[in-house]
Design a protein around this motif. Structure first.
Motif, PDB file in Angstrom:
ATOM      1  N   GLY A 117      -9.606  14.699  -2.554  1.00  0.00           N
ATOM      2  CA  GLY A 117      -9.253  13.360  -2.689  1.00  0.00           C
ATOM      3  C   GLY A 117      -9.443  13.168  -4.036  1.00  0.00           C
ATOM      4  O   GLY A 117      -9.268  13.976  -4.904  1.00  0.00           O
ATOM      5  N   TYR A 120     -12.606   7.569  -8.420  1.00  0.00           N
ATOM      6  CA  TYR A 120     -12.336   6.774  -9.483  1.00  0.00           C
ATOM      7  C   TYR A 120     -13.721   6.007  -9.923  1.00  0.00           C
ATOM      8  O   TYR A 120     -14.402   5.460  -8.846  1.00  0.00           O
ATOM      9  CB  TYR A 120     -11.214   5.450  -9.163  1.00  0.00           C
ATOM     10  N   ARG A 164      -9.975   6.067   8.159  1.00  0.00           N
ATOM     11  CA  ARG A 164     -10.031   6.735   7.047  1.00  0.00           C
ATOM     12  C   ARG A 164     -10.745   5.691   5.911  1.00  0.00           C
ATOM     13  O   ARG A 164     -11.426   5.970   5.042  1.00  0.00           O
ATOM     14  CB  ARG A 164      -8.702   7.306   6.423  1.00  0.00           C
ATOM     15  N   ASN A 165     -10.485   4.385   6.067  1.00  0.00           N
ATOM     16  CA  ASN A 165     -10.723   3.465   5.094  1.00  0.00           C
ATOM     17  C   ASN A 165     -12.293   3.457   5.222  1.00  0.00           C
ATOM     18  O   ASN A 165     -13.101   3.082   4.186  1.00  0.00           O
ATOM     19  CB  ASN A 165     -10.148   2.059   5.453  1.00  0.00           C
ATOM     20  N   ASN A 168     -14.000   6.327   3.530  1.00  0.00           N
ATOM     21  CA  ASN A 168     -14.045   6.051   1.851  1.00  0.00           C
ATOM     22  C   ASN A 168     -14.964   4.930   1.649  1.00  0.00           C
ATOM     23  O   ASN A 168     -15.622   5.324   0.434  1.00  0.00           O
ATOM     24  CB  ASN A 168     -12.509   5.581   1.656  1.00  0.00           C
ATOM     25  N   HIS A 169     -14.987   4.002   2.305  1.00  0.00           N
ATOM     26  CA  HIS A 169     -16.017   3.074   1.884  1.00  0.00           C
ATOM     27  C   HIS A 169     -17.541   3.852   2.233  1.00  0.00           C
ATOM     28  O   HIS A 169     -18.413   3.326   1.146  1.00  0.00           O
ATOM     29  CB  HIS A 169     -15.924   1.879   2.674  1.00  0.00           C
ATOM     30  N   ARG A 188     -13.741   3.409  -6.339  1.00  0.00           N
ATOM     31  CA  ARG A 188     -13.319   3.786  -4.987  1.00  0.00           C
ATOM     32  C   ARG A 188     -13.039   5.358  -4.887  1.00  0.00           C
ATOM     33  O   ARG A 188     -12.922   5.956  -5.742  1.00  0.00           O
ATOM     34  CB  ARG A 188     -11.741   3.012  -4.648  1.00  0.00           C
ATOM     35  N   TYR A 189     -12.955   5.656  -3.586  1.00  0.00           N
ATOM     36  CA  TYR A 189     -12.812   7.103  -3.466  1.00  0.00           C
ATOM     37  C   TYR A 189     -11.664   7.194  -2.328  1.00  0.00           C
ATOM     38  O   TYR A 189     -11.849   6.233  -1.206  1.00  0.00           O
ATOM     39  CB  TYR A 189     -14.067   7.791  -2.780  1.00  0.00           C
ATOM     40  N   GLU A 190     -10.531   7.837  -2.392  1.00  0.00           N
ATOM     41  CA  GLU A 190      -9.515   7.916  -1.668  1.00  0.00           C
ATOM     42  C   GLU A 190      -9.161   9.551  -1.240  1.00  0.00           C
ATOM     43  O   GLU A 190      -9.177  10.359  -1.931  1.00  0.00           O
ATOM     44  CB  GLU A 190      -8.082   7.501  -2.293  1.00  0.00           C
ATOM     45  N   ILE A 191      -9.331   9.645   0.279  1.00  0.00           N
ATOM     46  CA  ILE A 191      -8.928  11.041   0.877  1.00  0.00           C
ATOM     47  C   ILE A 191      -7.550  11.137   0.673  1.00  0.00           C
ATOM     48  O   ILE A 191      -6.812  10.318   1.388  1.00  0.00           O
ATOM     49  CB  ILE A 191      -9.620  11.016   2.207  1.00  0.00           C
ATOM     50  N   ARG A 192      -7.011  12.069   0.125  1.00  0.00           N
ATOM     51  CA  ARG A 192      -5.683  12.428  -0.168  1.00  0.00           C
ATOM     52  C   ARG A 192      -5.098  13.313   0.934  1.00  0.00           C
ATOM     53  O   ARG A 192      -4.175  12.562   1.732  1.00  0.00           O
ATOM     54  CB  ARG A 192      -5.480  13.309  -1.484  1.00  0.00           C
TER      55      ARG A 192
END
Length: 366
Positions: A117, A120, A164-165, A168-169, A188-192
């Motif tokens: 991921g 940020y 997935r959202n 991330n939350h 924020r954190y995003e699983i890539r």
């Protein structure tokens, strides 16, 4: 020289034996292979104390005086005391994106996943970021990995792929709760990427294919059902319309026959009325009518043998005058009966007329 070659010969033989074994190959591979590459981290040089310094925008400089925290320099002009003040830390106030390396995690239904991921974050308190943690970037990277592993352990594979959202939350909230004392805010954190095992991917593809085949069969059956319903409804409507048309046809035919019978009866009644009127008004009309009846009687007797093989012959069939006399007697008896009924009807109607006239005269007298 000879002694050196004799010493090196056993070493060469041992090296050849080592090369031909799997353990030796692995040892050589480990010896000459490069170490795994880690993400490169940029190390900034600390600015030196030149008395007058200009702090760039979106940066914060932490100044120590004689080894102790003194103040934080904001963007713009800053004056430092030589030899006493030292710029110990420089913190960037911009949003920073760091890559979270690939790691494995086990879901609640015991499926091993490989995930990576992007995180940020931003420094919100330069003092805590400088003195609250030794290496902020490394610490928050490790925290993101452990938090992601813990969150995935509470979810099934289907939930992980579908929500997935939400995942991330939850990771962002957990990181912010843990890094509050570090002066860092996770934005924020995003699983890539999520990589399930190959067998799980094949099973998922089979499930999708089966689901689509099921939908296709359901749609086909629904189409056949709706088609059968439409055909049945069409046949029903056709039968109803046909019965309605037959009913209307029968009603029209019956009304036509009734009207024909009515018109025929009216015509016959008018003809009989005119014949009777002509008989009453003319002299010798009854004799003419009797003669006509006798004539029809003779004609009917003449045709009786043509329509059937079995006939009933009167006793005086060869005596025409007797037959005419018999026909005239029938006509005379019918005429006498009609006159008798007409006289009786006239007699019954007269008392009612006289009674109504007398009652009216009595009322007038009073």
């Amino acid at each position: 020289m000879l002694a050196r070659s004799m010493l090196t010969a056993p070493r060469l033989a041992a090296a050849n034996r080592l090369l031909h074994t799997s353990a030796g190959l692995r040892a050589l591979d480990n010896a000459f292979s490069k170490p795994p590459r880690l993400p490169q981290r940029t190390v900034r040089r600390l600015p030196t104390n030149t008395v007058v310094k200009f702090v760039p925008q979106q940066e914060a400089w932490v100044v120590e005086r004689m080894g102790r925290f003194s103040r934080i320099l904001e963007p713009g002009l800053a004056i430092l005391i030589p030899f006493l003040d030292r710029i110990a830390y420089t913190q960037s106030l911009k949003e920073v994106a760091i890559e979270i390396p690939t790691q494995t995690a086990i879901t609640q239904d015991n499926v091993t996943l490989e995930l990576d991921g992007v995180l940020y974050y931003k420094v919100v308190d330069p003092y805590k970021a400088a003195y609250g943690v030794a290496d902020a970037e490394f610490s928050i990277t490790q925290l993101a990995q452990t938090t992601m592993r813990a969150e995935i352990g509470q979810m099934t594979l289907d939930t992980t792929l579908a929500e997935r959202n939400a995942l991330n939350h939850n990771i962002v909230n957990a990181i912010n709760l843990a890094s509050e004392s570090w002066g860092i805010a996770c934005l924020r954190y995003e699983i890539r990427d999520i990589h399930p095992p190959s067998k799980v991917v094949e099973a998922m593809h089979s499930q999708v294919s089966a689901e689509r085949s099921k939908r296709a069969q359901i749609l086909e059956s629904e189409g056949a059902r709706q088609s059968a319903i439409n055909v049945a409804e069409g046949a029903k409507q056709a039968q109803i319309l046909a019965s309605e048309a037959d009913k209307a046809q029968q009603i029209n035919r019956a009304m036509g026959e009734a009207e024909g019978i009515r018109q025929t009866a009216t015509a016959e009644a008018q003809a009989i009325e005119r014949v009777a009127q002509a008989i009453r008004q003319s002299d010798g009309g009854e004799l003419a009518a009797g003669l006509h009846v006798a004539q029809q009687y003779v004609e009917a007797f003449g045709k009786i043998a043509k329509e059937s093989n079995t006939i009933v012959v009167p006793a005086a069939a060869n005596d025409v005058s007797a037959m005419v006399a018999q026909a005239m007697s029938v006509f005379s008896s019918v005429s006498a009966n009609q006159k008798k009924h007409a006289a009786a009807y006239t007699k019954r109607s007269k008392p009612s007329d006289e009674g109504s006239g007398g009652f009216g005269s009595e009322q007038v007298g009073h």
